[in-house]
Design an enzyme around this catalytic site. Structure first.
Site, PDB file in Angstrom:
ATOM      1  N   HIS A   1      -4.476  -1.517  -5.497  1.00  0.00           N
ATOM      2  CA  HIS A   1      -3.753  -0.987  -5.619  1.00  0.00           C
ATOM      3  C   HIS A   1      -4.847   0.710  -6.250  1.00  0.00           C
ATOM      4  O   HIS A   1      -5.574  -0.097  -7.147  1.00  0.00           O
ATOM      5  CB  HIS A   1      -3.339  -1.496  -7.248  1.00  0.00           C
TER       6      HIS A   1
ATOM      7  N   ASP B   1       0.986  -1.657   0.046  1.00  0.00           N
ATOM      8  CA  ASP B   1      -0.406   0.109  -0.343  1.00  0.00           C
ATOM      9  C   ASP B   1       0.838   1.532   0.074  1.00  0.00           C
ATOM     10  O   ASP B   1      -0.026   2.234   0.930  1.00  0.00           O
ATOM     11  CB  ASP B   1      -1.240  -0.175   1.286  1.00  0.00           C
TER      12      ASP B   1
HETATM   13  P1  GDP Z   1      -1.033  -0.345  -3.285  1.00  0.00           P
HETATM   14  O1  GDP Z   1      -1.779  -1.412  -2.900  1.00  0.00           O
HETATM   15  O2  GDP Z   1       0.636   0.197  -3.480  1.00  0.00           O
HETATM   16  O3  GDP Z   1      -1.002   0.080  -5.269  1.00  0.00           O
HETATM   17  O4  GDP Z   1      -1.352   1.617  -2.655  1.00  0.00           O
HETATM   18  P2  GDP Z   1      -3.101   1.849  -2.111  1.00  0.00           P
HETATM   19  O5  GDP Z   1      -3.757   2.283  -3.726  1.00  0.00           O
HETATM   20  O6  GDP Z   1      -2.933   0.663  -1.313  1.00  0.00           O
HETATM   21  O7  GDP Z   1      -2.542   2.794  -1.395  1.00  0.00           O
HETATM   22  C1  GDP Z   1      -1.895   3.965  -1.496  1.00  0.00           C
HETATM   23  C2  GDP Z   1      -3.451   5.302  -0.844  1.00  0.00           C
HETATM   24  O8  GDP Z   1      -2.897   5.799  -0.995  1.00  0.00           O
HETATM   25  C3  GDP Z   1      -4.453   5.591  -2.167  1.00  0.00           C
HETATM   26  O9  GDP Z   1      -5.813   5.854  -1.806  1.00  0.00           O
HETATM   27  C4  GDP Z   1      -3.808   6.591  -3.697  1.00  0.00           C
HETATM   28  O10 GDP Z   1      -4.704   6.980  -4.102  1.00  0.00           O
HETATM   29  C5  GDP Z   1      -3.679   7.012  -2.492  1.00  0.00           C
HETATM   30  N1  GDP Z   1      -2.151   7.701  -2.894  1.00  0.00           N
HETATM   31  C6  GDP Z   1      -1.174   7.501  -3.980  1.00  0.00           C
HETATM   32  N2  GDP Z   1      -0.332   8.502  -3.166  1.00  0.00           N
HETATM   33  C7  GDP Z   1      -0.933   9.811  -2.541  1.00  0.00           C
HETATM   34  C8  GDP Z   1       0.034  10.730  -2.324  1.00  0.00           C
HETATM   35  O11 GDP Z   1       1.105  11.539  -2.928  1.00  0.00           O
HETATM   36  N3  GDP Z   1      -0.595  11.539  -1.369  1.00  0.00           N
HETATM   37  C9  GDP Z   1      -2.269  11.342  -0.959  1.00  0.00           C
HETATM   38  N4  GDP Z   1      -2.282  12.161  -0.187  1.00  0.00           N
HETATM   39  N5  GDP Z   1      -2.959   9.863  -1.639  1.00  0.00           N
HETATM   40  C10 GDP Z   1      -1.771   9.215  -2.632  1.00  0.00           C
HETATM   41 MG    MG Z   2      -2.558  -2.000  -1.895  1.00  0.00          MG
END
Ligand code: GDP
Ligand code: MG
Length: 427
Positions: A40, A12
């Site tokens: 994701h 995440d």
């Molecule tokens: P992944 O599983 O690694 O793809 O990550 P997730 O999607 O589970 O969690 C990342 C969360 O953070 C998501 O809700 C994204 O929309 C959000 N997000 C990603 N980059 C940023 C950022 O730079 N700032 C903020 N505030 N939210 C972000």
């Molecule tokens: Mg995730």
């Protein structure tokens, strides 16, 4: 160009959004491990997408997406996920989605077994915190050679495949009816399930490894997408609180079906603070109001499950390990904007165990008992979500980034300051 994009921490970290960004310049994006337990999140002009099985390149119409050999694929879930994103206007056809004939199929009983075993364990308070999507069961049957692969769906009329299906079904019925008192599945029901999946997915299934090898020879840009962070790798992570596959970069080419190809780079995705879903050692964990505020600021609730994530300050010990075991070329640091509310920013700089300071990531008893050593850096206390260049960031934000870069020992190339596609700084 062959690039792996992997998580440095517990998952995440924002891999989805970084891969979506890299996909602009990519020809092909491949998911190389895991199943539909991924969550994701990608935010585009068309709204928010949560991808479980599909690679995060799927939102770019010119990118070809692949579910690689190393994955376990639940075809029922895949059908639903495709239908959901088609509803939002995203094109998914055999022209832009290919399924590896070597990917393992997650059978209906894998999900059932996961649920049944988790509820059995819950009765004694020993539940594992599984996402109940059958991933561990599909992988264990892969290693027991008691499941079929996507390519087998193309040959359901062969006596060899039918004999395998019967053998698997007998064995599964013994487990399910004997241990869990479930009704037995009939062979016609199983065959009809397989035929249904074959009818839906046959045009998508091919030898994606050979396809990728040829694409790389022709100079294509290929991105290999990890599902989880290094701490969840089954061998290198916090076993048994890990995923059931290898998520680290070394596995990326194997899981993509191209072990003969060499990675050009590995981009490590690292979050500006720490989060962890479910059980297991999480040394840098914060509690009480400090944790609640951070969880709210970062909206740290699981994308796939909605579960509140455990939170902590940035963990140098764990992140340095995540960088080292994946030989990260450079880092994308995500969610820096989330820390803007803090006066002082907590950073876990070392662990302590038995009166000794530990700065390399431990395992076993030491990891389970280790306590965090926290230091506090000055905050910047202003909104940075509109910053688009490194120099626009407040001085303390830059100091924070450089402190992490120095202590983790890897260059930070991208910094994200919001979930939207353009909320990104190239350092
Ligand atoms: P992944 O599983 O690694 O793809 O990550 P997730 O999607 O589970 O969690 C990342 C969360 O953070 C998501 O809700 C994204 O929309 C959000 N997000 C990603 N980059 C940023 C950022 O730079 N700032 C903020 N505030 N939210 C972000
Ligand atoms: Mg995730």
């Amino acid at each position: 160009m062959l690039t792996a994009v992997t998580g440095i921490n517990w998952g995440d970290e924002g891999k989805g959004r970084v891969i979506d960004l890299l996909a602009e310049k990519a020809d092909i994006v491949v998911r190389y491990q895991g199943g539909n337990n991924a969550g994701h999140t990608v935010v585009t002009g068309h709204g928010k997408f949560i991808l479980n099985l599909l690679p995060s390149g799927i939102l770019h119409s010119k990118v070809i997406c692949i579910l690689g050999d190393g994955m376990v694929v639940d075809p029922e879930h895949l059908s639903k996920e495709i239908a959901q994103i088609r509803e939002k206007g995203v094109l998914v056809t055999p022209d832009n989605l290919r399924l590896s004939s070597r990917a393992t199929i997650s059978m209906p009983w894998h999900r059932a077994q996961d649920e049944l075993e988790e509820s059995r364990l819950a009765k004694t308070g020993a539940a594992f915190g599984s996402t109940k999507r059958g991933i561990a069961y599909a992988y264990s049957d892969k290693y027991r050679k008691k499941t079929i692969r996507m390519g087998d769906l193309l040959h359901l009329d062969e006596p060899r495949i039918q004999a395998r299906l019967k053998m698997m079904l007998d064995s599964k019925n013994l487990e399910l009816s004997g241990c869990y008192h479930q009704e037995r599945m009939s062979y016609p029901a199983l065959l009809s399930w397989c035929e249904k999946q074959a009818a839906l997915f046959a045009p998508y299934i091919c030898d994606t490894g050979s396809y990728l090898e040829a694409a790389l020879k022709n100079g294509k840009n290929v991105v290999l997408e990890a599902q989880l962070g290094a701490m969840r790798d089954i061998d290198f992570g916090i076993y048994p609180y890990t995923s059931s596959s290898n998520s680290i970069s070394a596995f990326s080419t194997i899981g993509a079906g191209i072990p003969q190809c060499k990675l050009d780079e590995c981009i490590g995705i690292m979050k500006a603070y720490s989060t962890c879903v479910g059980e297991g050692p999480f040394t840098c964990e914060l509690f009480g109001d400090e944790a609640e505020e951070l969880r709210k600021a970062g909206n740290e609730y699981g994308a796939a499950t909605g579960r509140p994530r455990r939170v902590g300050g940035f963990d140098i010990v764990a992140s340095k390990y995540g960088v080292r075991v994946q030989n990260a070329t450079y880092i994308a640091l995500t969610k820096l904007d989330v820390l803007s509310y803090m006066d002082k920013i907590p950073v876990c700089v070392a662990y302590e165990y038995d009166g000794k300071i530990i700065d390399s990531f431990p395992s076993g008893k030491v990891l389970n008992k280790a306590m965090p050593v926290y230091e506090y850096l000055d905050g910047w206390k202003e909104d940075i979500s509109k910053c688009r260049s490194y120099s626009e960031l407040p001085e303390n934000a830059r100091k924070y980034v450089e402190y992490i870069e120095k202590n983790v020992g890897c260059k930070i190339k991208y910094i994200s300051v919001g979930a939207e596609r353009d909320a990104l700084i190239e350092k």
